[in-house]
Structures are given as C-alpha cells and as structure tokens.
Motif scaffolding. Sequence first.
Motif, PDB file in Angstrom:
ATOM      1  N   ALA A 738      93.983  -5.431-101.405  1.00 18.99           N
ATOM      2  CA  ALA A 738      95.229  -4.209-100.771  1.00 18.99           C
ATOM      3  C   ALA A 738      96.329  -5.493-100.780  1.00 18.99           C
ATOM      4  N   TYR A 739      97.559  -5.404-101.615  1.00 17.33           N
ATOM      5  CA  TYR A 739      98.834  -5.849-100.634  1.00 17.33           C
ATOM      6  C   TYR A 739      98.993  -7.397-101.141  1.00 17.33           C
ATOM      7  N   GLU A 740      98.486  -6.709-102.948  1.00 17.37           N
ATOM      8  CA  GLU A 740      98.669  -7.758-103.899  1.00 17.37           C
ATOM      9  C   GLU A 740     100.853  -6.976-104.139  1.00 17.37           C
ATOM     10  N   PRO A 741     101.402  -8.286-103.995  1.00 16.84           N
ATOM     11  CA  PRO A 741     102.329  -7.770-104.982  1.00 16.84           C
ATOM     12  C   PRO A 741     102.156  -7.054-106.612  1.00 16.84           C
ATOM     13  N   ILE A 742     102.938  -6.270-107.114  1.00 17.33           N
ATOM     14  CA  ILE A 742     103.348  -6.019-108.273  1.00 17.33           C
ATOM     15  C   ILE A 742     104.778  -6.168-108.511  1.00 17.33           C
ATOM     16  N   TYR A 743     104.653  -6.845-109.133  1.00 18.03           N
ATOM     17  CA  TYR A 743     105.842  -7.618-110.754  1.00 18.03           C
ATOM     18  C   TYR A 743     105.938  -6.495-111.410  1.00 18.03           C
ATOM     19  N   VAL A 744     107.876  -6.256-111.640  1.00 17.88           N
ATOM     20  CA  VAL A 744     108.244  -5.721-112.963  1.00 17.88           C
ATOM     21  C   VAL A 744     109.723  -6.944-113.185  1.00 17.88           C
ATOM     22  N   GLY A 745     108.980  -6.604-114.304  1.00 19.66           N
ATOM     23  CA  GLY A 745     110.221  -8.098-115.312  1.00 19.66           C
ATOM     24  C   GLY A 745     110.064  -8.821-114.153  1.00 19.66           C
ATOM     25  N   GLY A 746     108.978  -9.618-113.820  1.00 16.73           N
ATOM     26  CA  GLY A 746     109.263 -11.175-113.078  1.00 16.73           C
ATOM     27  C   GLY A 746     109.723 -10.548-111.523  1.00 16.73           C
ATOM     28  N   ASP A 747     110.194  -9.642-111.303  1.00 13.55           N
ATOM     29  CA  ASP A 747     110.678  -9.177-109.472  1.00 13.55           C
ATOM     30  C   ASP A 747     109.683  -8.435-108.920  1.00 13.55           C
ATOM     31  N   ILE A 748     109.458  -8.641-107.799  1.00 17.28           N
ATOM     32  CA  ILE A 748     108.334  -8.083-106.819  1.00 17.28           C
ATOM     33  C   ILE A 748     109.434  -6.338-106.606  1.00 17.28           C
ATOM     34  N   LYS A 749     108.405  -5.474-107.199  1.00 17.18           N
ATOM     35  CA  LYS A 749     109.101  -4.306-106.956  1.00 17.18           C
ATOM     36  C   LYS A 749     108.225  -3.319-105.761  1.00 17.18           C
ATOM     37  N   GLY A 750     106.549  -3.570-105.914  1.00 16.90           N
ATOM     38  CA  GLY A 750     105.807  -2.893-105.341  1.00 16.90           C
ATOM     39  C   GLY A 750     104.555  -3.325-104.841  1.00 16.90           C
TER      40      GLY A 750
END
Length: 809
Positions: A738-750
């Motif tokens: 839980a709470y691991e960051p999700i990166y989209v295009g190299g940026d944390i987005k979720g």
Amino acid sequence: MKTSAQVVVIGGGVVGCSVLYHLTKLGWSDVMLIERSELTSGSTWHAAGGFHTLNGDTNMAALQGYTIRLYKELEEITGMSCGLHHVGGVTLATSPTRVDHLKAERAKHRYMGLETEFIGPEDIAKLSPITNVDGVLGGLYDPLDGHLDPSGTTHAYAKAARMAGAEIVLRNPVRETLQRPDGTWDVVTEQGTIHAEHLVNAGGLWAREVGAMAGVYLPLHPMEHQYLVTEETPEVYERDSELPHVMDPEGESYLRQEGRGICIGFYEQKCDPWAVDGTPWDFGHELLENKMDRIEESVAFACKRFPVLERAGIKTVINGPFTFAPDGNPLVGPVPGLRNYWSACGVMAGFSQGGGVGLSLAEWMVEGEPSRDVFAMDVARFGSWITPGYTRAKVRENYQRRFSISYPNEELPAARPFQTTPAYDIWKDQRAVFGAGYGMEAVNYFAPEGEPLFETPSFRRSNAFAAVGAEVRAVREAVGINEIHNFGKYRVTGPGARDWIDTIMAGRVPKPGRLSLTPMLSPKGRLIGDFTISCLEDARGAEAFQLTASYGAQAYHMRWFQSHLPASGVAVENVSTRRIGFQIAGPNARELLARTTRADVSADAFKFMDVREMDVGLTRAVVQRVSYTGDLGYEIYVGAEDQRALYAALTEAGEGLGLKPFGMRAMMSLRLDKFFGSWLREFGPDYTPAETGMDRFVAYNKPADFIGKAAAAAEKAKGPARKLCSFVVDAADADVVAYEPIYVGGDIKGFVTSGGYSHFANKSIAIGFLPVDLISDGLDVEIEILGDLRRARLVTEPLFDADGARMRG
Ligand SMILES: Cc1cc2nc3c(=O)[nH]c(=O)nc-3n(C[C@H](O)[C@H](O)[C@H](O)COP(=O)(O)OP(=O)(O)OC[C@H]3O[C@@H](n4cnc5c(N)ncnc54)[C@H](O)[C@@H]3O)c2cc1C
C-alpha cells in the motif's frame, strides 16, 4: 476559575496543551485545561525531546510531519522558543531486510511529500563521524528529524492557547467526572466543580485513572524507559555543526547530541510494565530508580556502533515512565458508549505526534470529523473485548519491537490465542496458520504437511505462497469453505428500522428476501463503511435487518450507530461473535448447499443477492447468496453454538465435490481477480464514493435525506479529480502492499491502495488512484516496489468472470 466551559481538558502535558491550542485555533475559545500540578508534570518533563516522521502507518507518519512543521508556527505566535534543533536523522540498515523495509518506507514518503533519502555507509560516516559503519548497508535519512526542549514546547502550546482565550488552571487535581442526563459533564476538581459540554481525557500517565472516573477502560499501560547523557566529549564539541540523530535498530537505540555530550536511549528487551495496578497520584517530578542491568547488553552493543561512548563518562541516567497502547499508536477520539467524552491519550511520542493528535481531535470536536483517515489512532479500533491482561502483554511486545521491522504479512504472537470460534480446533487439526484481528483468531492459510506452521515475515512473497495458490485453485475449480466470523454484524430491528437504515446508509434498503451493497457516508461525504444489508421478514410482517461490514470496525461502527439512533423505534445489536458460520464458494457451491438442505436453491429460486432462512443440516441458518471471492457463493450464518454441526453437515455433503478449506490470504487473492476493494485499503474516510466507484451503490435520488447526501451529490456533479484503477504489475518476487507511488511518464501521479498476487490469473495486481484525465485502458505506468520501478499496465476488465455469469448464474 470559571465554573462552566464548552470544553474541559484534563491534563497539562504536551498532549493536553496541544489539544487546547488546536481547539482555539479552530475557533473554540471557551475552553479550559485543568492540571493536577504544574504543566509537564507527567511523562512530558523527562522526555528526551526527539522527533521524527518514520511510522509504520502512513497516515500517522503524515501527522508526525504536521507536528514537526508546527513548531515554527508556535514560536512565531508566542515569541517563545521550542528549543528546536533540526539536525536531521538517519535510521541504519544492517540487514538486507532492513534495507527492504527502509526503501518501502521511502517509497511511501514520496507519495506523502516527505523528502527522505536512502543513503550509503560513506554518506552516513560523513554525516555522523562518531558512527562505526562496519556492517551498515545504508540508511534512511530524514532532514526533518531533530529534537527540542520538551518543557519550552509544552509552554509554547499553552501560551498560544491562552492568547486565543483558553484558561489554564494549575495545582488543581480533578477528583470526579460525572455525566448529567443531557450528556454534559460536571468536572469535580479540588478548586470546585466546572460544568462542561465536552470532556477531554489527556491524563497521560494517569489516563487510566481519569478514564475510570467515568467508568471507561482505556487500553494503555506505562512502561519504564531509560536514556543516558554523557559528559562533554571532544568528538562532539569540537565539530562546527551539531551531530544528526542516529537510530540503530539492531542495537535498539537512538542517539543524538545533547549540549557538548551525547544522549542515547534504549528500547531494551528486558523491559517491564510500570505501575500495573495504577499510577500513584503522588507520583510527579521524581524519576525512577536506574536499572542499568537491564540495558547492559544494549550499552555494550552501542559502544561498538559508537566507539566514542567507551571514552565518554556517563553524566546522567534518566529512567521515566510513559504510556503505550497495545499497537503503540495513540488513543484518540470520541470514546464509544459515552457522549461528549474524548480521548487524547496513549501518546508514546508526544513530540512527534502531539501536534497531529491535537489537530485531529480538535477537528473532530469542532468540525464533526477529522480531515483525514485517523483510524490508526482512533480509540475505537479496540472494542469492549480488550482487557488489562491483553493490553499489558501487547504493550510489552510493542515496546520490545519498537525498532523491529514491521512486515506486511506479520502476525505478532503476544496475547494469543485470545478469542476463538468453536471451529478453531477444527482448523488447527488441519494445520491452519492463524492471524488475529480485533482480538479474534482467523485462519490465514493451511500449511501443507511437511511445511512449517508459521509464515515467515517478509516484504517478498512468503513461504505461504504455494499453499495459498492451491487454496485459490480449489475455490475456482471446485468449492472452498472458510469462516465468516470475521465480519462485523449488526442486527437492526423495530418499527423504525427501515427508515433509520435509509438515512444512515447511502444506498438502497433491500426488500425482504434481498441483499444490497451500500456505502455509509460521513456528513462530508467520506466513506465510513461499506456494508451489505440483508432483510428478512417474519410471519407477522416484521422486518429484521443484518448489516455486515469489517470485523475490525465494530466499535467504530457501533459508535456511529449509537450516536445517530432515534429515541425509540429502532434497536441495534452487535451480533458479530454470535452470528457466525461459513462461506462456501466456487462452481460446486450450489450443489454442496443443495445436498444439505431441502430448500430450493436452484438458480431461479435462489438468485444472486437473495437471502433466505432455511435448514442446513441440523441447523437453522440464514443463507445469503453473495461472495467476496467474486464466485458463485453463499454465506451461511448460524448461532455460534451451532457452528460445529453446520461444519459437519457441509463437510459430509462435500464428499466428491472437491471441498477444501481456504483462509484469508486466499480470500484476499480471490478478491483481486475482480478488483474488489476492501475496508481501509480502498474504502476509508480519506476517500469518497465517486473516487472509489462506490457511487454505483449510492441512491442519489432516493427520497431519504441520508447522511452525506448533499456532499455526495455535489461531488458527483463536479466529478472526482482522481479514481481508483487496477494494474497488472511486472513484479519480481514482491508485490505491492500500500502507498507505493505510481509514476506516469516519470512523474509521481498517484499511489497504491492495495494489491497482491492473483493466483488464479498468475499475475501481480495493484489497485490505486490516478487523476481521471490520465486513466485509460492499457496505460503504461511504473510502480515503485522496494526501491525498484516496476512496469505496470492499467487494466479495466476483471481477470475472472468479467461478465459476472458465474457469480450471478
Ligand atoms: C525517559 C523518556 C524519554 C522520552 N523521550 C521522548 C522523545 O524523545 N520524544 C518523544 O516524542 N517522546 C518521548 N517520550 C514520551 C513523551 O514523554 C510522551 O509521549 C508525552 O510526554 C506524553 O504526554 P501526555 O501529555 O500525553 O502525558 P503526560 O506528560 O503524562 O501528561 C499528563 C498530565 O495530566 C495531568 N493529570 C493527570 N491526571 C490528572 C487529574 N486527575 N487532574 C488534573 N491533571 C491531571 C498530569 O499531572 C500530567 O501533567 C519520552 C518519555 C520518557 C519517559
């Protein structure tokens, strides 16, 4: 002294003063604090004053971050010094598992906006040259760590509160707290009685005794704790900057600079609960006798890690008591069963947590609910089952484990087994490996012959992996059985029951013979429960409802129900331990049920989301056609005394059908196949219906003005900014927690809310939030697992039974 106030806070330690300040900050100025002696007369005066953000619970860590940032604000408001030393701190890792742990923590910190950093041994040696880094693999550096002056800080809180109108009365013990019929309180003190609308117990070391004045048992216990301060040391005072904190989990110690010497404290294994039968009222500014023999081994270890200690003479030894709850987190919020009685106690790290505790409690009192999910410190996370014996055993365990790694799959051994169902021995005989929640044992999985009866704690896939996989396959390919005791269950009856449920729940109330799923909302439209409602009607047409939700939320939900019950016409009973039974699920589940009952359970007669009372074997049961496994399944409820007979009937009938028992690990894997969310992971007070997809169960147009209706409707009209989605992760040997960051295009987005391994689909799954404008089927993202960025793909179609044919058929 005033004789009436909106709020009386009992206790002038750092916590009581923080609560008082935050009440004024949120606009309540008719508030008083009553202190037995002088401010800081409990644990507060002898604290070492250290503060840090690291906490196994992510929301607690965020509140610790708030506390630390608050000190500057206090200094500015009051012109007083908190004696702040923002020196930073590093937690050492001396094993690969500790590296995993710290990297997992760092990943969560990214999502919270905390700027921790994993650094190598050379960097640690540069930051803290007194640290011997032999055997150190790295460490987590937190620039926010530091220490302060405990007394100055407490007085700063008090001054800021006074400046906003609060009154503080010193040298005035509270002797009694008496509730009037209208729910207000008479606080009887040595200097007279104060009539208060609300009462806050911030009694710290005496919180148990203060609670007992109102007939409340607060599950906390004081422990002795020792730290040493050395003589002046050249390695310290010859530097031109202050040394950072060093936490050495292997040595169970924390170290920092104190003036021109060193302060080092220990969470030693040889520890003991203090004042078992109650904290003496005359205990105050004295310290406890030094018990150096208890920390001998820790000191010897510390001398190796910090060789300078061998040369530095000891100037002072401090041994003082402070309180812990069974899981080490504070006990905050409205005490279940009592009106207008608030808890702010069990705070073991007042200088890391006191600000967050004060803020959350003040929000709760002034605004009706805290602004974030504070379940981890909610006093209602323990129910009426908790006893002093349990508390003592758990508090001791928690103290000893202060520096231990908390693994996501770990089950702690103290005070177990405590509560069990009649089926406990049946499972035990089948090599069950148990977990415990809310005091109750529940099967996690069944260990195959030859395997240990113990799941190895790990951040990676554990030794239970293969066994859980086999249980999942038994469900999907034949039929599985497990217990349904670990749901919270509430029986609602009376002529006003239907209307009451209609206002308390956001969804539809089912017709007799049917089930419905519904969120329960707070006035601000946040999720405070995800319920299944069942409705049965007796021969005279009287309806009875069963509400089912999370087992661990019993006191939390009962507190809400009780505070929203009308004066008459509705009765709510918590029947969680009385109505138990089994769930059967899988393609052969219908055949199994049919073999045990004369009732017609064919697909047409007993449909998905139906509920029926029927005889199953020897027992009279209530059977609900629903299953959290997402499969064809039934929940069969009976009285606790009938459970073994029900088991016998089901197992006998299961001959030849491939019936196999399964545990909670398999259940949590099965729900992932359908991306089903779960309480406090996907569904909790941090989230709303539209964000989580629970809006499909909200009856926005029903006539009842249900709690949270306006907020939920406004949110729906505006549209949520983020939404839950599911991902298939290219994982190696570790899945998300839980709470691991999700990166989209190299940026944390979720960030991730939960996940794990789908043994049915042989895929690693994550569920988490992303901004709505980014969400599209097949989106490529990266998720950080134990420091590695793992590729993941957004998926919208469930992995099992996508069209629901099996579940509904
Ligand atoms: C040796 C040691 C080292 C520590 N080091 C740290 C550290 O480095 N960092 C950290 O964050 N924490 C540390 N702590 C823990 C910290 O001290 C506590 O978390 C904190 O002090 C708790 O504050 P409190 O206000 O809840 O309780 P307390 O400080 O116990 O305050 C309770 C107050 O309530 C008053 N009271 C009780 N009953 C009544 C009554 N009937 N009427 C009126 N008044 C009453 C008492 O007189 C007392 O002043 C340490 C503790 C010890 C013992």
